[in-house]
Write a protein that holds these residues in place. Structure first.
Motif, mmCIF file in Angstrom:
data_model
loop_
_atom_site.group_PDB
_atom_site.id
_atom_site.type_symbol
_atom_site.label_atom_id
_atom_site.label_comp_id
_atom_site.label_asym_id
_atom_site.label_seq_id
_atom_site.Cartn_x
_atom_site.Cartn_y
_atom_site.Cartn_z
ATOM 1 N N VAL A 25 63.762 42.489 12.678
ATOM 2 C CA VAL A 25 64.947 41.627 12.581
ATOM 3 C C VAL A 25 64.985 40.961 11.201
ATOM 4 C CG1 VAL A 25 66.199 39.689 13.594
ATOM 5 C CG2 VAL A 25 64.880 41.221 15.074
ATOM 6 N N SER A 26 63.822 40.531 10.711
ATOM 7 C CA SER A 26 63.739 39.905 9.380
ATOM 8 C C SER A 26 64.186 40.884 8.300
ATOM 9 C CB SER A 26 62.305 39.455 9.092
ATOM 10 O OG SER A 26 61.865 38.523 10.043
ATOM 11 N N ALA A 27 63.776 42.143 8.434
ATOM 12 C CA ALA A 27 64.168 43.165 7.462
ATOM 13 C C ALA A 27 65.678 43.374 7.478
ATOM 14 C CB ALA A 27 63.451 44.477 7.775
ATOM 15 N N PHE A 28 66.270 43.343 8.676
ATOM 16 C CA PHE A 28 67.738 43.459 8.775
ATOM 17 C C PHE A 28 68.420 42.283 8.093
ATOM 18 C CE2 PHE A 28 71.432 41.962 11.360
ATOM 19 C CZ PHE A 28 72.366 42.827 10.792
ATOM 20 N N TYR A 29 67.964 41.063 8.368
ATOM 21 C CA TYR A 29 68.547 39.876 7.740
ATOM 22 C C TYR A 29 68.461 39.980 6.212
ATOM 23 C CZ TYR A 29 68.440 37.318 12.242
ATOM 24 O OH TYR A 29 68.635 36.903 13.538
ATOM 25 N N THR A 30 67.297 40.406 5.732
ATOM 26 C CA THR A 30 67.083 40.507 4.282
ATOM 27 C C THR A 30 68.024 41.520 3.660
ATOM 28 O OG1 THR A 30 64.740 39.921 4.531
ATOM 29 C CG2 THR A 30 65.372 41.018 2.491
ATOM 30 N N GLY A 31 68.106 42.706 4.264
ATOM 31 C CA GLY A 31 68.994 43.742 3.748
ATOM 32 C C GLY A 31 70.451 43.305 3.768
ATOM 33 N N LEU A 32 70.859 42.636 4.858
ATOM 34 C CA LEU A 32 72.244 42.184 4.976
ATOM 35 C C LEU A 32 72.587 41.158 3.899
ATOM 36 C CD1 LEU A 32 74.903 42.221 6.562
ATOM 37 C CD2 LEU A 32 73.962 40.417 8.031
ATOM 38 N N LEU A 33 71.687 40.207 3.660
ATOM 39 C CA LEU A 33 71.956 39.195 2.637
ATOM 40 C C LEU A 33 72.016 39.827 1.249
ATOM 41 C CD1 LEU A 33 72.448 36.261 1.888
ATOM 42 C CD2 LEU A 33 69.978 35.914 1.779
#
Length: 337
Positions: free
Chosen positions: A226-234
Motif C-alpha cells: 500500500v505504501s508503494a502505491f501511495y508513493t507511486g501515485l504521489l
C-alpha cells in the motif's frame, strides 16, 4: 548527482509521510476512548488501520534509507569521510530519539539510528544484491507480521533505491512509474479487501481478540505494498504542474521533517493538557486536532524556509554532524546578480 542539489520529490514524500504518521500516533498519546459499536469513531478507527497504520511510517523509513545512501555518497564526493560523518549523524539522531522516547514510547528515531548502524556495511554491497535481500527479508518478515523488524528490509530497499539513483531519474521514467503504481494498486486492492473481512468484527465493538488481531496483522503484511502505491501515485501527481504548486507547502513540511516530527508530539501534548483531552477525546476528534496541527506546522515551515536554509533541529543536527556551524540565514542575491 549534484553535490548540494535537493531532490524535491523526496521532500514532498517526507511531508506526505508525516501527515499520516501523526494520525496514528495521536490516539495512543492522548489515550483516545475505545470506539462505540456502529459509531463514526469505529468507522474512523477501521479507516486508520486499513489505509494509514503502517503505510506512512513505511514511506518515512524507506526515505531514511534513500537519505542514508545519498548522505554518505555526497560526503565522499566532497572528499570527506562519509562513514565517520554518518556515524556521527546517527549518534545525534539517537540522542534526539532518547529525549523524544520519554514522551512518545513508540517513536522512530532511536530505531532508525540502530538500524542505520546495522545496515552501514550494506552501503558497499552491490545494488542488485541489496534489492534482492531487501525484498526477501520484507516477504519473510511481512508474513510473520513483526512490525518492528520491517524497518530493516524497508530501509535496505531505500538504500538500494539510492544506489539505483531512482529519484534522480524518476521524472524521465514516468511510464515505468505509472505501470508500477497500477500493479501496486491492484495488489493493494486485493490485500485491503482481504483485510476488510476481519474489519467487520469491529462493527460489533470488538477491538481485541483473534479476528481483530488478524485484521491488524494482515495490515502489517500488506503495508509496504500500500505504501508503494501511495508513493507511486504521489510521484505521478507531482508531474502535474498545478498539483505540484498546490502541494508546495508539503515540500517545506518535508524539508523540516525532523523538526516537524518532534513538534507533532509537542503539539499533541499541548492540546491534551490545554483542553484536558487525555482519556476523554474520541478518535474522530483526534482527526480535527491533526488538521489544526497540519495548518500550524505547514504555515510555520513555509515561512521559516523563506528566511532560513534549514529547520531549527536540522541546523543543530547538521552542526554537530560536521562539528561546525553552518550558515543559517538564506543567502540573498545582490542586486543585478
Amino acid at each position: 548527482m549534484e553535490l548540494n542539489k535537493r531532490i524535491d520529490v523526496i521532500d514532498y514524500l517526507r511531508g506526505f509521510a508525516l501527515l499520516g504518521i501523526i494520525l496514528v500516533n495521536i490516539g495512543p498519546l492522548l489515550s483516545a476512548k475505545t470506539p462505540a459499536p456502529h459509531s463514526l469513531d469505529a468507522s474512523y478507527w477501521r479507516f486508520l488501520y486499513l489505509l494509514v497504520e503502517g503505510r506512512f511510517y513505511t514511506i518515512f523509513t524507506f526515505l531514511f534509507g534513500v537519505g542514508f545512501y545519498i548522505f554518505i555518497t555526497r560526503a565522499n564526493a566532497k572528499g570527506k569521510n562519509g562513514y565517520v560523518l554518518f556515524l556521527r549523524r546517527i549518534a545525534v539522531l539517537f540522542l534526539f530519539g532518547l529525549i523524544h522516547v520519554q514522551f512518545h514510547p513508540g517513536e522512530a528515531l532511536t530505531v532508525y539510528a540502530a538500524c542505520g548502524l546495522i545496515l552501514l556495511p550494506f552501503y558497499k554491497i552491490n545494488k542488485a544484491v541489496n534489492l534482492i535481500i531487501g525484498i526477501g527479508l520484507l516477504v519473510i518478515i511481512g508474513i510473520s507480521a513483526i512490525k518492528i523488524l520491517m524497518v530493516i528490509p524497508v530501509m535496505l530497499l531505500g538504500i538500494a533505491a539510492g544506489q539505483f539513483g531512482l529519484f534522480e531519474v524518476v521524472s524521465k521514467r514516468i511510464k515505468q512509474v505509472a505501470v508500477f503504481t497500477v500493479i501496486m494498486f491492484g495488489l493493494s486492492a486485493i490485500g485491503l479487501l482481504y483485510q476488510y473481512q476481519y474489519a467487520l468484527v469491529l462493527s460489533e465493538g470488538v477491538l481485541f481478540g483473534r479476528e481483530a488481531s488478524r485484521f491488524i496483522n494482515i495490515g502489517i503484511t500488506i503495508g509496504p505494498i500500500v505504501s508503494a502505491f501511495y508513493t507511486g501515485l504521489l510521484v505521478l501527481l507531482l508531474q502535474i504542474q498545478i498539483i505540484q504548486k498546490l502541494l508546495s507547502p508539503l515540500k517545506s513540511y518535508g524539508r523540516m521533517a525532523l523538526t516537524n516530527y518532534l513538534l507533532q508530539t509537542m503539539f499533541i501534548y499541548l492540546a491534551g493538557y490545554t483542553f484536558n483531552l487525555f482519556g476523554r477525546v474520541s478518535y474522530i476528534e483526534t482527526l480535527y486536532i491533526c488538521l489544526a496541527i497540519y495548518v500550524i506546522q505547514m504555515t510555520f515551515s513555509v515561512i521559516w524556509l523563506r528566511f532560513f536554509q534549514y529547520g531549527p533541529l536540522e541546523w543543530i543536527w547538521r552542526a554537530i554532524t560536521y562539528m561546525k556551524l553552518p550558515p543559517m540565514r538564506r543567502r540573498t542575491k545582490a542586486p543585478g546578480a
